[in-house]
Structures are given as structure tokens and as C-alpha cells.
Write a protein that holds these residues in place. Structure first.
Motif, PDB file in Angstrom:
ATOM      1  N   VAL A  44       0.826  -1.082  -0.155  1.00 13.14           N
ATOM      2  CA  VAL A  44      -0.021  -0.117  -0.103  1.00 13.14           C
ATOM      3  C   VAL A  44       0.883   1.278  -0.068  1.00 13.14           C
ATOM      4  N   THR A  45       0.350   2.383  -0.357  1.00  9.67           N
ATOM      5  CA  THR A  45       1.141   3.447  -0.114  1.00  9.67           C
ATOM      6  C   THR A  45       0.534   4.612   0.658  1.00  9.67           C
ATOM      7  N   THR A  46      -0.885   4.670   1.147  1.00  8.42           N
ATOM      8  CA  THR A  46      -1.474   5.532   1.974  1.00  8.42           C
ATOM      9  C   THR A  46      -1.906   4.588   3.171  1.00  8.42           C
ATOM     10  N   ALA A  47      -2.094   5.883   4.109  1.00  8.72           N
ATOM     11  CA  ALA A  47      -2.774   5.250   5.325  1.00  8.72           C
ATOM     12  C   ALA A  47      -4.050   4.616   4.928  1.00  8.72           C
ATOM     13  N   GLU A  48      -4.950   5.176   4.299  1.00 14.76           N
ATOM     14  CA  GLU A  48      -5.938   4.839   3.917  1.00 14.76           C
ATOM     15  C   GLU A  48      -6.056   3.693   3.279  1.00 14.76           C
ATOM     16  N   PHE A  64      -2.457  -8.931  15.909  1.00 15.28           N
ATOM     17  CA  PHE A  64      -2.156  -7.976  14.853  1.00 15.28           C
ATOM     18  C   PHE A  64      -1.209  -7.188  15.485  1.00 15.28           C
ATOM     19  N   ILE A  65      -0.140  -6.961  14.745  1.00 18.09           N
ATOM     20  CA  ILE A  65       1.000  -6.136  15.280  1.00 18.09           C
ATOM     21  C   ILE A  65       1.128  -5.060  14.345  1.00 18.09           C
ATOM     22  N   GLY A  66       1.024  -3.724  15.014  1.00 18.23           N
ATOM     23  CA  GLY A  66       0.943  -2.432  14.224  1.00 18.23           C
ATOM     24  C   GLY A  66       2.523  -1.755  14.527  1.00 18.23           C
ATOM     25  N   VAL A  67       3.146  -1.807  13.442  1.00 23.66           N
ATOM     26  CA  VAL A  67       4.544  -1.384  13.632  1.00 23.66           C
ATOM     27  C   VAL A  67       4.847  -0.091  12.880  1.00 23.66           C
ATOM     28  N   ALA A  68       3.945   0.017  11.612  1.00 17.25           N
ATOM     29  CA  ALA A  68       4.254   1.284  10.724  1.00 17.25           C
ATOM     30  C   ALA A  68       4.226   2.696  11.453  1.00 17.25           C
ATOM     31  N   ALA A  69       5.033   3.469  11.141  1.00 18.50           N
ATOM     32  CA  ALA A  69       4.944   4.781  11.451  1.00 18.50           C
ATOM     33  C   ALA A  69       3.821   5.515  10.954  1.00 18.50           C
ATOM     34  N   VAL A  70       2.531   5.458  10.792  1.00 20.66           N
ATOM     35  CA  VAL A  70       1.658   5.697   9.836  1.00 20.66           C
ATOM     36  C   VAL A  70       1.570   7.459  10.172  1.00 20.66           C
ATOM     37  N   ALA A  71       1.483   8.242   9.236  1.00 12.73           N
ATOM     38  CA  ALA A  71       1.394   9.677   9.417  1.00 12.73           C
ATOM     39  C   ALA A  71      -0.112   9.929   9.933  1.00 12.73           C
ATOM     40  N   ASP A  72       0.053  10.668  10.889  1.00 11.21           N
ATOM     41  CA  ASP A  72      -1.018  11.364  11.650  1.00 11.21           C
ATOM     42  C   ASP A  72      -1.980  12.093  10.664  1.00 11.21           C
ATOM     43  N   ASN A  97      -5.461  11.317   9.492  1.00  9.86           N
ATOM     44  CA  ASN A  97      -5.498   9.997   8.983  1.00  9.86           C
ATOM     45  C   ASN A  97      -6.395   9.313   9.867  1.00  9.86           C
ATOM     46  N   PRO A  98      -6.881   8.165   9.255  1.00  7.70           N
ATOM     47  CA  PRO A  98      -7.593   7.168  10.271  1.00  7.70           C
ATOM     48  C   PRO A  98      -6.413   6.363  11.273  1.00  7.70           C
ATOM     49  N   ASP A  99      -6.733   6.329  12.494  1.00 14.37           N
ATOM     50  CA  ASP A  99      -6.097   5.515  13.214  1.00 14.37           C
ATOM     51  C   ASP A  99      -6.429   3.946  13.067  1.00 14.37           C
ATOM     52  N   ILE A 100      -5.309   3.440  12.523  1.00 14.76           N
ATOM     53  CA  ILE A 100      -5.557   1.961  12.061  1.00 14.76           C
ATOM     54  C   ILE A 100      -5.486   0.992  13.279  1.00 14.76           C
TER      55      ILE A 100
END
Ligand code: PMT
Length: 198
Positions: A44-48, A64-72, A97-100
Motif C-alpha cells: 500500500v502507499t497511503t494510510a487509507e 495484529f502487530i502495528g509497527v508502521a509509523a503511519v502519518a497522523d 488520517n484514520p487510526d488503524i
């Protein structure tokens, strides 16, 4: 999913989980790394897009392990053409951005959920706040030190935080720490899901 994050920590965890015998689905933002031979890879390329990818598979996941530094935040509008230079200053409007991770833990029957926290100050209190606010089962805290470590480097220092204790996983390569992390996650997952232990 940020300019500074390389995906090394996430890929190391996917590799450790595979070697521990798990079926692994890896949802990854853009990186220069060769992905480990996971069961399923979703790029994927975006948080969405990442959220959509997570929503497609999450009902079948035990952990589920969330490691990505998703842009806020993300820019509200994205232009398809180059912006012409002028002397006037410009403003870019950002929208959240959505909080995954939070969307995963707010499901009616969420998987065992682990988030990450990279903090520059007050590592444990800030990570513990994320554990509570995001309703995760565990948070893995890494100190952001000199030169932006751990972003993009081979090394990290991790503290695993649950709702009672802090477990220092020490310092070392991301692969070594990923192995230690999987060894800590497994018994905690089985303790909350005894019927799944075979
Ligand atoms: O990829 P590397 O270069 O190896 O670097 C690894 C890392 C430093 C990026 C990684 O170890 C790490 O710490 N990732 C989380 C960074 C962080 O501080 O995230 P956060 O505080 O913005 O978010 C906390 C948690 O919520 C994280 O699990 C994150 O994946 C999740 N989140 C955040 C924002 C968002 N919109 N959706 C989310 O799911």
C-alpha cells in the motif's frame, strides 16, 4: 509510511513470526527491502489504503502487530499537476488520517493487538498512555535517540509494556529484538486465548 521509516522493524517481526510457525500477512508501505517470504503480502502507499487492507483481513487474524509509523495527517487535496513556483507563501491544509490500530481494537471481537511507540521523551509514561488510549494488549516502546535511531537503522532498544509490567527486551539488531518480541507475545496471546494453544 513516513520518510524516515524503512520497514526494517516490521519486516524483521514478520520474519520472526514466520520462523516461529505463524501464517503471516504483511501489509506494507513502500520500502527498499525485499519482503520476507510471508504467507500473504499486500503493498500500500497511503494510510487509507493500509486501513482498507487491514479491514479486508482482520476478521481472520489471531494477532495484529502495528509497527508502521503511519502519518497522523495527510494533505487535504492532492494535485495531479506540478505546483507553479511564485513568491507568495502557500499553505497546505492537513486532515487527520484514520487510526488503524484504534480501529482494530474497537472491533467487537478484536485480535490480540500489539502497537509500537517511538518517543523522544518520557518513553514509558507516553507509551503506557498509548496502551490505554488505543486499547492495545501490548505496546512496544522504542527510544528515539541520536541521529533518529531507530528509524532506518539496523538497531533498536525495546521495552515491552503490558497493563501491569515493563519488560526490557534490551538492545541489538532489529532481527534479534523481533525474535525476543515474538517469544514474549506468544505466551501472552495463549494466556488470553487458551483454546488456541495446540
Ligand atoms: O521501519 P524502521 O525504520 O525499522 O523503524 C521502525 C519504527 C521506529 C518506525 C517502529 O519501531 C515504530 O516505533 N513504529 C511506531 C512509531 C510511532 O511512534 O507510532 P505512533 O506513536 O504514531 O503510533 C502508535 C501506534 O499507532 C503504532 O503502532 C502505529 O502503527 C499506530 N498508528 C498510528 C497512527 C495511525 N494513523 N494509525 C496507526 O495505526
Amino acid at each position: 509510511l513516513t520518510n524516515h521509516s524503512s520497514g526494517k522493524m516490521g519486516y524483521a517481526i514478520a520474519d520472526s513470526a514466520l520462523r516461529a510457525g505463524a501464517d503471516v500477512t504483511l501489509i506494507s508501505g513502500p520500502t527498499n527491502l525485499n519482503p520476507p517470504g510471508v504467507t500473504k503480502l499486500h503493498s500500500v502507499t497511503t494510510a487509507e489504503e493500509m486501513l482498507r487492507g487491514v479491514n479486508e483481513i482482520i476478521a481472520d487474524m489471531d494477532i495484529f502487530i502495528g509497527v508502521a509509523a503511519v502519518a497522523d495527517y495527510r494533505p487535504k487535496t492532492v494535485r495531479s499537476e506540478k505546483l507553479k513556483k511564485s513568491d507568495a507563501s502557500i499553505q497546505i491544509e492537513l486532515v487527520p488520517n484514520p487510526d488503524i490500530l484504534a480501529s482494530v481494537t474497537s472491533r467487537s471481537s478484536p485480535p490480540f493487538t500489539i502497537g509500537f511507540a517511538a518517543e523522544t521523551t518520557d518513553l514509558v509514561p507516553n507509551a503506557r498512555k498509548k496502551l490505554r488510549e488505543k486499547k492495545a494488549d501490548l505496546i512496544v516502546a522504542n527510544t528515539v535517540g541520536q541521529g533518529g535511531v531507530p528509524f532506518g537503522t539496523e538497531f533498536n532498544s525495546l521495552i515491552l509494556i503490558d497493563h501491569r509490567d515493563e519488560i526490557d527486551l534490551g538492545s541489538g539488531t532489529k532481527q534479534l529484538l523481533a525474535d525476543r518480541l515474538i517469544m514474549e507475545i506468544a505466551p501472552r496471546y495463549y494466556a488470553t486465548n487458551p483454546s488456541s494453544h495446540s
